[in-house]
Each structure stands twice: as structure tokens, then as C-alpha cells.
Write an enzyme that holds these catalytic residues in place. Structure first.
Site, PDB file in Angstrom:
ATOM      1  N   ALA A 177     -35.981  33.735  25.586  1.00  0.00           N
ATOM      2  CA  ALA A 177     -36.235  35.051  26.173  1.00  0.00           C
ATOM      3  C   ALA A 177     -37.696  35.087  26.607  1.00  0.00           C
ATOM      4  CB  ALA A 177     -35.959  36.142  25.142  1.00  0.00           C
ATOM      5  N   GLY A 231     -33.473  31.875  23.039  1.00  0.00           N
ATOM      6  CA  GLY A 231     -32.423  32.421  23.886  1.00  0.00           C
ATOM      7  C   GLY A 231     -31.814  31.364  24.804  1.00  0.00           C
ATOM      8  N   GLU A 291     -29.238  29.758  22.749  1.00  0.00           N
ATOM      9  CA  GLU A 291     -28.160  30.749  22.582  1.00  0.00           C
ATOM     10  C   GLU A 291     -27.329  30.893  23.850  1.00  0.00           C
ATOM     11  OE1 GLU A 291     -31.021  33.706  21.247  1.00  0.00           O
ATOM     12  OE2 GLU A 291     -29.991  33.817  19.321  1.00  0.00           O
ATOM     13  N   GLU A 312     -37.623  31.262  17.038  1.00  0.00           N
ATOM     14  CA  GLU A 312     -37.989  32.681  16.961  1.00  0.00           C
ATOM     15  C   GLU A 312     -38.817  33.031  15.729  1.00  0.00           C
ATOM     16  OE1 GLU A 312     -34.998  31.547  17.846  1.00  0.00           O
ATOM     17  OE2 GLU A 312     -34.159  32.755  19.481  1.00  0.00           O
TER      18      GLU A 312
HETATM   19  N1  CO8 Z   1     -41.470  33.348  27.557  1.00  0.00           N
HETATM   20  C1  CO8 Z   1     -42.415  33.542  28.497  1.00  0.00           C
HETATM   21  N2  CO8 Z   1     -43.088  32.544  29.062  1.00  0.00           N
HETATM   22  C2  CO8 Z   1     -42.813  31.294  28.674  1.00  0.00           C
HETATM   23  C3  CO8 Z   1     -41.837  31.030  27.699  1.00  0.00           C
HETATM   24  C4  CO8 Z   1     -41.151  32.123  27.137  1.00  0.00           C
HETATM   25  N3  CO8 Z   1     -40.168  31.961  26.230  1.00  0.00           N
HETATM   26  N4  CO8 Z   1     -41.772  29.694  27.507  1.00  0.00           N
HETATM   27  C5  CO8 Z   1     -42.678  29.147  28.333  1.00  0.00           C
HETATM   28  N5  CO8 Z   1     -43.298  30.103  29.038  1.00  0.00           N
HETATM   29  C6  CO8 Z   1     -44.356  29.938  30.051  1.00  0.00           C
HETATM   30  C7  CO8 Z   1     -45.679  29.624  29.401  1.00  0.00           C
HETATM   31  O1  CO8 Z   1     -46.289  30.811  28.957  1.00  0.00           O
HETATM   32  C8  CO8 Z   1     -46.419  28.963  30.527  1.00  0.00           C
HETATM   33  O2  CO8 Z   1     -46.855  29.956  31.408  1.00  0.00           O
HETATM   34  P1  CO8 Z   1     -48.388  29.927  31.969  1.00  0.00           P
HETATM   35  O3  CO8 Z   1     -48.439  28.683  32.805  1.00  0.00           O
HETATM   36  O4  CO8 Z   1     -48.491  31.194  32.753  1.00  0.00           O
HETATM   37  O5  CO8 Z   1     -49.264  29.853  30.783  1.00  0.00           O
HETATM   38  C9  CO8 Z   1     -45.315  28.183  31.243  1.00  0.00           C
HETATM   39  O6  CO8 Z   1     -44.088  28.785  30.845  1.00  0.00           O
HETATM   40  C10 CO8 Z   1     -45.275  26.723  30.839  1.00  0.00           C
HETATM   41  O7  CO8 Z   1     -45.168  26.645  29.431  1.00  0.00           O
HETATM   42  P2  CO8 Z   1     -46.199  25.806  28.526  1.00  0.00           P
HETATM   43  O8  CO8 Z   1     -47.514  25.688  29.195  1.00  0.00           O
HETATM   44  O9  CO8 Z   1     -46.183  26.395  27.161  1.00  0.00           O
HETATM   45  O10 CO8 Z   1     -45.463  24.384  28.535  1.00  0.00           O
HETATM   46  P3  CO8 Z   1     -45.544  23.247  27.407  1.00  0.00           P
HETATM   47  O11 CO8 Z   1     -44.886  22.065  27.992  1.00  0.00           O
HETATM   48  O12 CO8 Z   1     -46.930  23.134  26.885  1.00  0.00           O
HETATM   49  O13 CO8 Z   1     -44.637  23.812  26.193  1.00  0.00           O
HETATM   50  C11 CO8 Z   1     -42.688  24.842  25.208  1.00  0.00           C
HETATM   51  C12 CO8 Z   1     -43.268  23.992  26.365  1.00  0.00           C
HETATM   52  C13 CO8 Z   1     -42.811  24.068  23.896  1.00  0.00           C
HETATM   53  C14 CO8 Z   1     -41.235  25.120  25.523  1.00  0.00           C
HETATM   54  C15 CO8 Z   1     -43.491  26.144  25.099  1.00  0.00           C
HETATM   55  O14 CO8 Z   1     -43.567  26.747  26.370  1.00  0.00           O
HETATM   56  C16 CO8 Z   1     -42.899  27.162  24.151  1.00  0.00           C
HETATM   57  O15 CO8 Z   1     -43.031  27.026  22.954  1.00  0.00           O
HETATM   58  N6  CO8 Z   1     -42.224  28.218  24.673  1.00  0.00           N
HETATM   59  C17 CO8 Z   1     -41.676  29.279  23.890  1.00  0.00           C
HETATM   60  C18 CO8 Z   1     -40.421  28.833  23.189  1.00  0.00           C
HETATM   61  C19 CO8 Z   1     -39.901  29.964  22.329  1.00  0.00           C
HETATM   62  O16 CO8 Z   1     -40.508  30.378  21.381  1.00  0.00           O
HETATM   63  N7  CO8 Z   1     -38.696  30.486  22.678  1.00  0.00           N
HETATM   64  C20 CO8 Z   1     -38.107  31.531  21.956  1.00  0.00           C
HETATM   65  C21 CO8 Z   1     -38.397  32.817  22.623  1.00  0.00           C
HETATM   66  S1  CO8 Z   1     -37.793  34.190  21.688  1.00  0.00           S
HETATM   67  C22 CO8 Z   1     -36.181  34.288  22.041  1.00  0.00           C
HETATM   68  O17 CO8 Z   1     -35.655  33.536  22.822  1.00  0.00           O
HETATM   69  C23 CO8 Z   1     -35.415  35.366  21.368  1.00  0.00           C
HETATM   70  C24 CO8 Z   1     -34.036  35.492  21.973  1.00  0.00           C
HETATM   71  C25 CO8 Z   1     -33.465  36.753  21.510  1.00  0.00           C
HETATM   72  C26 CO8 Z   1     -32.294  37.140  22.365  1.00  0.00           C
HETATM   73  C27 CO8 Z   1     -31.756  38.422  21.897  1.00  0.00           C
HETATM   74  C28 CO8 Z   1     -30.591  38.864  22.787  1.00  0.00           C
HETATM   75  C29 CO8 Z   1     -29.889  40.062  22.225  1.00  0.00           C
END
Ligand code: CO8
Length: 259
Positions: free
Chosen positions: A66, A109, A112, A132
Site C-alpha cells: 500500500a 499489500g 496480499e 507491515e
Molecule cells: N509506499 C509508497 N512509496 C513507496 C513504497 C510504498 N509502499 N515502496 C516504495 N516506495 C517508493 C519509495 O519511497 C521511493 O520513492 P522516492 O524515489 O520518491 O524516494 C521509490 O518507491 C523507490 O523505492 P526505494 O528507493 O525504497 O527502493 P529500494 O530498492 O531501495 O527498496 C523496497 C525497495 C525494499 C521495496 C523499499 O522500497 C520498501 O521497503 N518499500 C516499502 C515496503 C513496505 O513496507 N510495504 C508495506 C506497505 S504497508 C501495506 O502494504 C499495508 C497493506 C494494508 C492493506 C489493507 C487493505 C484493507
């Protein structure tokens, strides 16, 4: 459909291919993306020329979860009153089979979303996880519910409780979360091939199979078996059952007309 901002849509034969396309954010599932996804999937579901759907992302990310930036300032009352992200479950109402072709990150997400699909094919660099808890929240779209059914309690607990134990494509296959691991560059084509195979079988019977298998998650075994048997009975009301069985007896290929 109107111009899409976050998705690419194409049809290949009887298959609808939907590509999550928000490359700058690793396909983070912002609200706008999910609204489009629901619309496009509904259109494909209603389109008689489509028999199955493939959902994919990029080579780097299926979806990194998400959109954290979009949700970070939300509060409980808003979430509750608006049923925040409740519309994510619309995917599970799509009646045609959906194959997820997963490359790269399928986190939170994203994992999921893949699990809401019916079959998962993984590219060899795919990574599945539920991070998460590291953000101070919990999976909200099936990470604590569907994952346990796919990989068992111990792995699901470990993934969700640590947020940092992810499954590689091979581990995910061994655990039963994905049905096939393929080289990253062919995973979409292979998913489309399988989808095309399914799409050329009897449409009503395909939907009955999906319906019956999904019931096994919802109802006890005896009710599930009755449900299955009734659907089995009802396939005999289709022309496709007559054609399928006649073709077998006549040693020829069946030609299903989806009725
Ligand atoms: N949300 C927003 N932006 C994101 C997300 C995200 N989940 N993931 C990556 N991005 C963005 C980064 O902020 C970055 O943007 P910017 O260039 O503007 O800084 C760009 O994408 C590239 O990402 P990274 O620079 O971080 O890339 P890396 O290769 O260094 O890292 C990762 C890749 C490991 C995937 C890292 O981006 C990361 O950890 N992302 C978040 C993963 C995460 O925590 N996901 C869970 C999110 S919470 C969730 O999904 C809850 C779901 C609930 C659903 C409920 C429904 C009812």
C-alpha cells in the site's frame, strides 16, 4: 475505457493482461491505482471475449505494498468511517480466473494482492513478504488470513511477526504459495499461456471450479462437498459438458462454445 494513469491494459486472444504501472513508486498501491484496477478488472469480467486475466507488475516490483506516504497521516476514525481500503476486496469478487505473474517485490499489500489472485507464477527474483509490522501496523488485506492457508502457521507467523523474513520465489513454491517459478523474462508469457488455456475451456465450467475452490475457504467440508457436487450436477445442463464428453468418446478435440 478512459485513459489509464496507473495501469497498462492489453488483450492477447481471450486473455486480458493488466500491468501495474507506477514505476517511480515500485507500484505502491495508491488509492487511484486501486480504483483503476477495480474498474479494469470489472470490465474484463463483463467482457464476453475474455476468459481469463493475468495481473502483473514490472520486473523490479509486482507491488511494494500500500502507499505508505498516502496513508501515514490517516487516523482511526477516518479509516473506520470510510472503511479505508475496503474496496481492495472487490478483486475477490471477480468471477474469471486471475493469474498473478510476480516479478520482484511483492511486499505487504503487494503480497496480499497476489494472494487475492487465483494462481501465482513467480519470476526467479520474486520476493514475498509482509513488512507491515516494521511500520507499526499489521497486514490489512489478507496477510494474516490467506498467507497462513498458503504457507502454514509457522512461516506466516515468522513473516508477519518479524516483517523481515521474506520468501524467495523458490521458498514460496516449496511452501505452496506459488505454483511455478520461471525465469523472470518469461513469467508473463507463461502466465498468459496458462490463462489462454483456461480461457478456451468452458467459461461457465471454469467459473464453477473457481467458485467451488473458493468455497473451501469459507465453509466446512461437508457443506463444501455438497456445494461441489451440486455444481458438478449442474455442469450437465451445459452444452459444453455434452461436447467435452462426446469429443473424448469420439477421440477428437473438444470445441467449447461457453454455454
Ligand atoms: N509506499 C509508497 N512509496 C513507496 C513504497 C510504498 N509502499 N515502496 C516504495 N516506495 C517508493 C519509495 O519511497 C521511493 O520513492 P522516492 O524515489 O520518491 O524516494 C521509490 O518507491 C523507490 O523505492 P526505494 O528507493 O525504497 O527502493 P529500494 O530498492 O531501495 O527498496 C523496497 C525497495 C525494499 C521495496 C523499499 O522500497 C520498501 O521497503 N518499500 C516499502 C515496503 C513496505 O513496507 N510495504 C508495506 C506497505 S504497508 C501495506 O502494504 C499495508 C497493506 C494494508 C492493506 C489493507 C487493505 C484493507
Amino acid at each position: 475505457s478512459p485513459k489509464l494513469e496507473y495501469l497498462l491494459l492489453e488483450t492477447r486472444g481471450r486473455v486480458g493482461l493488466v500491468t501495474l504501472h507506477r514505476p517511480k513508486a515500485l507500484n505502491a498501491l495508491c488509492n487511484g491505482l486501486f480504483v483503476e484496477l477495480n474498474q479494469v478488472l470489472k470490465e474484463l469480467d463483463d467482457n464476453k471475449d475474455i476468459g481469463a486475466i493475468v495481473l502483473t507488475g514490472s520486473e523490479r516490483a509486482f507491488a511494494a505494498g500500500a502507499d505508505i506516504k498516502e496513508m501515514k497521516d490517516r487516523n482511526f476514525i477516518e479509516n473506520y468511517l470510510e472503511d479505508f481500503l475496503g474496496h481492495w476486496t472487490q478483486i475477490t469478487k471477480i468471477r474469471k480466473p486471475i493469474i498473478a505473474a510476480v516479478n520482484g517485490f511483492a511486499l505487504g499489500g503487494g503480497c496480499e494482492l497476489a494472494m487475492m489472485c487465483d494462481i501465482i507464477y513467480a519470476g526467479d527474483k520474486a520476493l514475498f513478504g509482509q513488512p507491515e509490522i516494521k511500520l507499526g501496523t499489521i497486514p490489512g488485506a489478507g496477510g494474516t488470513q490467506r498467507l497462513i492457508k498458503a504457507v502454514g502457521k509457522s512461516k506466516a507467523m515468522e513473516m508477519c511477526l518479524t516483517g523481515s523474513v521474506n520468501l524467495t520465489a523458490e521458498e514460496a513454491e516449496r511452501a505452496g504459495l506459488v505454483s511455478k517459478v520461471l525465469p523472470a523474462d518469461v513469467v508473463v508469457d507463461e502466465a498468459v499461456k496458462t490463462a489462454e488455456k483456461i480461457a478456451n475451456l468452458s467459461q461457465p465450467v471454469v467459473q464453477m471450479v473457481k467458485d467451488a475452490i473458493n468455497q473451501s475457504f469459507e465453509i466446512p467440508l461437508s457443506a463444501g462437498l455438497t456445494f461441489e457436487r451440486r455444481l458438478f450436477h449442474s455442469t450437465f445442463a451445459t452444452k459444453d459438458q455434452k461436447e467435452g464428453m462426446a469429443a473424448f468418446a469420439e477421440k477428437r478435440k473438444a470445441n467449447f462454445t461457453h454455454n
